[in-house]
Enzyme design. Structure first.
Site, PDB file in Angstrom:
ATOM      1  N   LYS A 172      -1.975   7.447  46.778  1.00 10.79           N
ATOM      2  CA  LYS A 172      -2.963   6.792  47.645  1.00 10.79           C
ATOM      3  C   LYS A 172      -3.969   5.955  46.863  1.00 10.79           C
ATOM      4  O   LYS A 172      -4.795   5.264  47.460  1.00 10.79           O
ATOM      5  CB  LYS A 172      -3.694   7.848  48.470  1.00 10.79           C
ATOM      6  CG  LYS A 172      -2.779   8.519  49.490  1.00 10.79           C
ATOM      7  CD  LYS A 172      -3.507   9.591  50.252  1.00 10.79           C
ATOM      8  CE  LYS A 172      -2.579  10.278  51.253  1.00 10.79           C
ATOM      9  NZ  LYS A 172      -3.173  11.522  51.761  1.00 10.79           N
ATOM     10  N   TYR A 173      -3.900   6.027  45.533  1.00  7.38           N
ATOM     11  CA  TYR A 173      -4.851   5.241  44.739  1.00  7.38           C
ATOM     12  C   TYR A 173      -4.608   3.729  44.867  1.00  7.38           C
ATOM     13  O   TYR A 173      -5.448   2.942  44.448  1.00  7.38           O
ATOM     14  CB  TYR A 173      -4.787   5.667  43.264  1.00  7.38           C
ATOM     15  CG  TYR A 173      -5.630   6.896  42.975  1.00  7.38           C
ATOM     16  CD1 TYR A 173      -5.217   8.159  43.390  1.00  7.38           C
ATOM     17  CD2 TYR A 173      -6.840   6.800  42.307  1.00  7.38           C
ATOM     18  CE1 TYR A 173      -5.981   9.293  43.143  1.00  7.38           C
ATOM     19  CE2 TYR A 173      -7.610   7.921  42.044  1.00  7.38           C
ATOM     20  CZ  TYR A 173      -7.186   9.157  42.466  1.00  7.38           C
ATOM     21  OH  TYR A 173      -7.953  10.269  42.231  1.00  7.38           O
TER      22      TYR A 173
ATOM     23  N   PRO B 137     -21.591   8.348  32.582  1.00  8.84           N
ATOM     24  CA  PRO B 137     -22.838   8.179  33.331  1.00  8.84           C
ATOM     25  C   PRO B 137     -23.549   9.478  33.719  1.00  8.84           C
ATOM     26  O   PRO B 137     -24.725   9.451  34.073  1.00  8.84           O
ATOM     27  CB  PRO B 137     -22.387   7.416  34.586  1.00  8.84           C
ATOM     28  CG  PRO B 137     -20.942   7.720  34.732  1.00  8.84           C
ATOM     29  CD  PRO B 137     -20.423   7.866  33.330  1.00  8.84           C
TER      30      PRO B 137
ATOM     31  N   THR C   5     -19.253  18.444  28.665  1.00  9.55           N
ATOM     32  CA  THR C   5     -18.095  19.250  29.073  1.00  9.55           C
ATOM     33  C   THR C   5     -16.913  19.046  28.116  1.00  9.55           C
ATOM     34  O   THR C   5     -15.797  18.760  28.526  1.00  9.55           O
ATOM     35  CB  THR C   5     -17.680  18.907  30.515  1.00  9.55           C
ATOM     36  OG1 THR C   5     -17.480  17.490  30.614  1.00  9.55           O
ATOM     37  CG2 THR C   5     -18.746  19.319  31.503  1.00  9.55           C
TER      38      THR C   5
ATOM     39  N   GLU D 248      -9.533  13.104  28.959  1.00 11.71           N
ATOM     40  CA  GLU D 248     -10.919  12.819  28.587  1.00 11.71           C
ATOM     41  C   GLU D 248     -11.385  13.747  27.457  1.00 11.71           C
ATOM     42  O   GLU D 248     -12.139  13.346  26.570  1.00 11.71           O
ATOM     43  CB  GLU D 248     -11.837  12.959  29.801  1.00 11.71           C
ATOM     44  CG  GLU D 248     -13.258  12.515  29.546  1.00 11.71           C
ATOM     45  CD  GLU D 248     -14.066  12.448  30.837  1.00 11.71           C
ATOM     46  OE1 GLU D 248     -14.135  11.370  31.446  1.00 11.71           O
ATOM     47  OE2 GLU D 248     -14.611  13.501  31.244  1.00 11.71           O
TER      48      GLU D 248
END
Ligand SMILES: *[C@@H]1O[C@H](CO)[C@@H](O)[C@H](O)[C@H]1NC(C)=O
Ligand SMILES: *[C@@H]1O[C@H](CO)[C@@H](O)[C@H](O)[C@H]1NC(C)=O
Length: 342
Positions: free
Chosen positions: A113-114, A222, A233, A291
């Site tokens: 759906k992206y 951000p 994290t 990440e």
């Protein structure tokens, strides 16, 4: 006799002054920077007003060695610039890069759906992203029929690459590194000079230009630009290859945007892919997937340029403090709705 002597002394004195002046003058010339600030003279002012290209260089304010933004840091301890509004003059930096014939490859992944984010992403990129420079988008999707028809400007290209569908968004994120690594190896070497890898659930709202180019470029996340590092994290389990010990780390970088030269981004994607493979073999998946590995890589291979959160804000509707301009932002979305199999 006395008269003639004093005449000679005066002559010698003037000679010395003259030599000194010549010396100073030539020395000054050799110190002049490549781009010289030039004032508009009557002659070229006329040319300008007849619609002709001014023969002199760009006119811009004198840079200051003393005054700059004081509310943000514009350089890291390893002397990499941190790009914020007010730290560069877009016309100066554009004029420098215009002399080079560069191509910026830009990758996005739009699976499942992206694909719904593509239209806004591409249309806003046309308006704000490297405007006036050659950009080649490489779009990876499992739904090529859903790719919208966005009219691209001159020297703007889009190549659609079809991928098999994947079940978990984590898998999509994890395999991204390998796909990027292969793309750089197999296709980009003679096609592009720089590459940026961007998330697709985003939109451009302001200029993102050549000020962002560098050997290895990271974007400060951000949510973490203004917090102490114990809140980052990072992956803190030593079993993972993405492990960063407590008390270590410079910045927390987003996985939603990174880039640099082909060589450096190739090394980054290759390293992250290898580390993730080791994790998979050890049945561990890093906390924030690619990440986490990106953050590990940037800790030991310092980025040569950092982009402030202007270059990836949280959401356009959120207020921003020291972020004076939002250039690029995630769009508000319902994760449960667009992410498969959560
Ligand atoms: C600039 O780069 C493009 C694409 O790589 C190439 O086709 C073109 O010939 C180059 N132009 C010059 C003047 O080098
Ligand atoms: C490539 O990455 C490795 C880490 O896997 C690092 O040791 C090496 O210095 C990097 N090479 C370059 C050219 O950045």
């Amino acid at each position: 006799m006395v008269l003639r002597q004093s005449f000679l002394i005066i002559l010698a004195f003037f000679g010395m002054v003259l030599c000194g002046l010549i010396y100073l003058n030539t020395n000054q010339n050799s110190c002049k920077p490549q781009i010289i600030e030039k004032v508009i003279t009557k002659k070229n002012w006329k040319l300008k007003n007849f619609g002709l290209r001014s023969p002199v260089g760009l006119v811009y304010n004198q840079p200051s060695a003393l005054v700059s933004r004081t509310d943000v840091a514009s350089v890291t301890p390893w002397l990499a610039p941190i790009v914020w509004e007010g730290t560069f003059d877009s016309r100066v930096i554009d004029s420098i890069y215009k002399q080079q014939n560069i191509t910026i490859a830009t990758t996005v992944f739009a699976l499942g759906k992206y694909t719904r984010f593509l239209k806004d992403f591409l249309e806003s990129a046309e308006e704000h992203y490297f405007v006036g420079f050659r950009v080649h988008f490489y779009l990876f999707t499992d739904q090529p029929e859903e790719v919208p028809n966005v009219k691209l400007g001159q020297e703007r290209y889009l190549t659609v690459k079809t991928l098999p569908s994947m079940n978990r968004w984590q898998d999509i994120s994890m395999s991204r590194m390998e796909i990027l690594e292969k793309l750089i190896e197999n296709e980009l070497a003679s096609e592009a000079d720089y590459i940026f890898c961007l998330d697709v659930d985003t939109k451009f709202y302001g200029r993102w230009g050549v000020e962002s180019l560098g050997r290895l470029v990271g974007v400060i996340h951000p949510w973490f630009f203004n917090v102490p590092r114990f809140l980052f994290t990072y992956e803190h389990r030593p079993k993972s290859q993405a492990y960063i010990p407590a008390g270590k780390g410079d910045f927390y970088y987003t996985g939603a945007a990174f880039g640099g030269s082909l060589k450096d981004v190739h090394n980054l994607t290759k390293t992250c892919r290898e580390q993730m493979n080791i994790d998979t073999a050890n049945s561990i998946e890093a906390l924030w997937h690619e990440e986490s590995h990106l953050n590990k890589y940037f800790l030991y291979n310092k980025p040569s340029k950092l982009l402030s959160p202007e270059y990836l804000w949280r959401d356009i509707s959120m207020s921003s403090g020291s972020v004076k301009i939002i250039r690029f932002s995630h769009v508000a979305k319902n994760n449960a709705e667009v992410r498969p199999n959560l």
